[in-house]
Design a protein around this motif. Structure first.
Motif: not given
Length: 279
Positions: A54, A76, A104, A121, A123, A131
Motif C-alpha cells: 500500500i 495500490v 487502499a 508497506a 504505510l 488499515l
C-alpha cells in the motif's frame, strides 16, 4: 549495495516525475535502496508469495520486494503522479507487478491476489492505523494474509508491541497480540526520509497465528477492551460498570482485581473477562 536492479536511483526517478512528497497524502519517501531491500527481507521468504503493498510512492520498497524474489506484487497507489514511475518498474519485472491506482481503504485486494499472501508497506501515516485494525479484525480467522511487515511512526509501533504496565499499552496491543506474534524489527531516523518527518519510524513484523492466543469472542473482547481503555485512569469496576450490574463479581471470576486499571490487565485477563461476560 548501490543498486538492486537496472533501474535509475530513486532521487532521479523523483526528479524525472516531479514527485515532491505531499503532506495531504501522508507521504515521506524512503530513498535508500539498501534500506528498502532490508525491509523487504524482514517480510520473510517471498519466493512463493503474492505481496500486497500500500502506498508504494516512487517504488523503493516495490523494487526491494521484487528483487528479493516476490512471486508477484500488487501495488495500490492513490497518487496518480507515481503511476508512471511504477510502470517503469513493471516493465523491468515483466508479469510480476500489478499497479492499481486508487484508495487502499476502498479496494478489495483479494480480487487480484493468490495465497499465500504477505503484506509489506511503508504505510501512509494518515491511514496506517486504520488499515492495521482492518487487517487484524476480519470476520473470520485466520486472515487472508500470512504476515504483515509495516512501517509506522515509532510511537504507533511501540503501541502495537506494548506490554501490560506500559503507558502506551492499550487496544492496539490487545488486537495485535491476541492473534499475532508482533515485534519491532527495524528503527529508522527522520533523516532516512524525504522530507524528514518530525519523529522516528519503525518497522513492525506480525505473523498471523493459526488461532487466537486465548479463547474469546472477538466482539465481546473488543467491547470490553474499548470500554476499559476509554477510561484508563479509572479502576476497572468504574470503567466497566455499564457492562453488567455485578461487574465486580465478574472481574473476580476472571481472576482480576476490581481496583486494577486497564493498563495492568494482561491479554489473557481481558480474554478471561470477555468469556465470563458472555456466560
Amino acid at each position: 549495495m548501490s543498486t538492486i536492479d537496472s533501474l535509475p536511483p530513486l532521487r532521479e526517478v523523483i526528479a524525472t516525475h516531479q514527485l515532491s512528497a505531499r503532506k495531504s497524502l501522508g507521504q515521506n519517501f524512503l530513498l535508500d535502496l539498501n534500506l528498502t531491500a532490508k525491509i523487504a527481507r524482514q517480510a520473510g521468504d517471498l519466493a512463493d508469495c503474492d505481496v500486497l503493498e500500500i502506498g508504494p510512492g516512487p517504488g523503493g520498497l516495490t523494487r526491494g520486494l521484487l528483487a528479493e524474489g516476490a512471486r508477484r506484487v500488487l501495488a495500490v497507489e492513490k497518487d496518480s503522479r507515481c503511476i508512471a514511475a511504477l510502470q517503469q518498474i513493471q516493465a523491468a519485472y515483466p508479469g510480476r507487478l500489478q499497479v492499481i491506482e486508487g484508495d487502499a481503504l476502498a479496494i478489495d485486494p483479494l480480487a487480484h491476489l493468490k495465497p499465500p499472501i504477505r503484506i509489506a508497506a511503508n504505510l501512509p501515516y494518515n491511514i496506517g492505523t486504520e488499515l492495521l485494525v482492518r487487517w487484524l479484525t476480519p470476520p473470520d480467522w485466520p486472515p487472508f494474509w500470512k504476515s504483515l511487515t509495516l512501517m509506522f511512526q515509532r510511537e504507533v509501533a511501540e503501541r502495537i508491541v506494548a506490554q501490560p504496565g506500559s503507558k502506551v499499552y492499550g487496544r492496539l496491543a490487545i488486537l495485535a497480540q491476541w492473534r499475532c506474534d508482533a515485534r519491532i524489527v527495524m528503527s529508522l531516523p527522520p533523516e532516512a526520509f524525504t522530507p524528514p518527518p518530525k519523529i522516528s519510524s519503525a518497522v513492525v513484523h506480525l505473523n498471523a497465528l493459526a488461532r487466537p492466543r486465548y479463547p474469546a469472542n472477538a466482539d465481546s473482547l473488543s467491547r470490553v477492551v474499548a470500554m476499559a481503555f476509554n477510561q484508563r485512569r479509572k479502576m476497572l469496576r468504574s470503567a466497566l460498570k455499564g457492562i453488567a450490574p455485578d461487574i465486580e463479581d465478574r472481574l473476580r471470576a476472571a481472576g482480576l482485581k476490581p481496583t486494577e486499571r486497564a493498563e495492568q490487565v494482561s491479554l489473557e485477563g481481558f480474554c478471561a473477562l470477555a468469556r465470563i461476560l458472555d456466560s
